[in-house]
Write a protein that holds these residues in place. Sequence first.
Motif, short mmCIF file in Angstrom:
data_model
loop_
_atom_site.label_atom_id
_atom_site.label_comp_id
_atom_site.label_asym_id
_atom_site.label_seq_id
_atom_site.Cartn_x
_atom_site.Cartn_y
_atom_site.Cartn_z
N SER A 69 -11.09 -1.50 3.09
CA SER A 69 -12.21 -1.47 4.03
C SER A 69 -12.73 -2.89 4.29
N GLU B 268 -7.00 3.94 -6.70
CA GLU B 268 -7.33 4.43 -5.37
C GLU B 268 -8.72 3.98 -4.91
N GLU B 269 -9.72 4.04 -5.81
CA GLU B 269 -11.08 3.67 -5.43
C GLU B 269 -11.16 2.19 -5.04
N HIS C 264 0.86 -1.18 0.00
CA HIS C 264 0.00 0.00 0.00
C HIS C 264 0.90 1.24 0.00
N SER D 100 -8.66 0.28 -4.17
CA SER D 100 -7.83 -0.01 -3.00
C SER D 100 -8.55 0.37 -1.71
N GLN D 101 -9.31 1.48 -1.74
CA GLN D 101 -10.09 1.86 -0.55
C GLN D 101 -11.16 0.81 -0.26
N ASN E 148 -2.09 5.67 -1.29
CA ASN E 148 -3.50 5.30 -1.51
C ASN E 148 -3.69 4.38 -2.72
N GLN E 149 -2.67 3.68 -3.10
CA GLN E 149 -2.78 2.69 -4.17
C GLN E 149 -2.21 1.37 -3.66
#
Length: 146
Positions: free
Chosen positions: A119, A111-112, A88, A114-115, A91-92
């Motif tokens: 989570s 990023e999307e 990580h 990975s979030q 944010n990637q």
Amino acid sequence: MSDSQLNDTESSVITTKSIVTDPATAPDMGLYSQAVTSIATSFIGIIGLILLLGWLVKRFGWKKNADNLIDVKASYIINPKERIILVHVDNQLLVIGVTAQQMTLLHTISEERSQLILSQEKNIKSDVKNSLFRQILQSTLKSRKE
């Protein structure tokens, strides 16, 4: 050489011989060997303790919980010299192949995604390490097919 000098020399030789061969004045070899054994045992015990502590630290890790810029999220061992790791960074999530000679970027997760994946990681039990990696790899392969 005079007789008095010869007698002095002979008496010193006799005295020296009697000191060396006299068992009452000879050092106790049993006491010496006990001391050497005690020191050697202590030395071996301390070296063994150091090795044991090193193994325990390596086995269970001594990881600080500070926020790092680079964080290894998962690792999958292919063989003793090759592995795939999920890192990580910024944010990637990066999928990296690691060998003894080099590191190769295999895939970058946006990023999307990975979030979303990170989570989901909080909901997964901690004792199933490779399942997270397996889920990420399967979702990446599915998205590539589509």
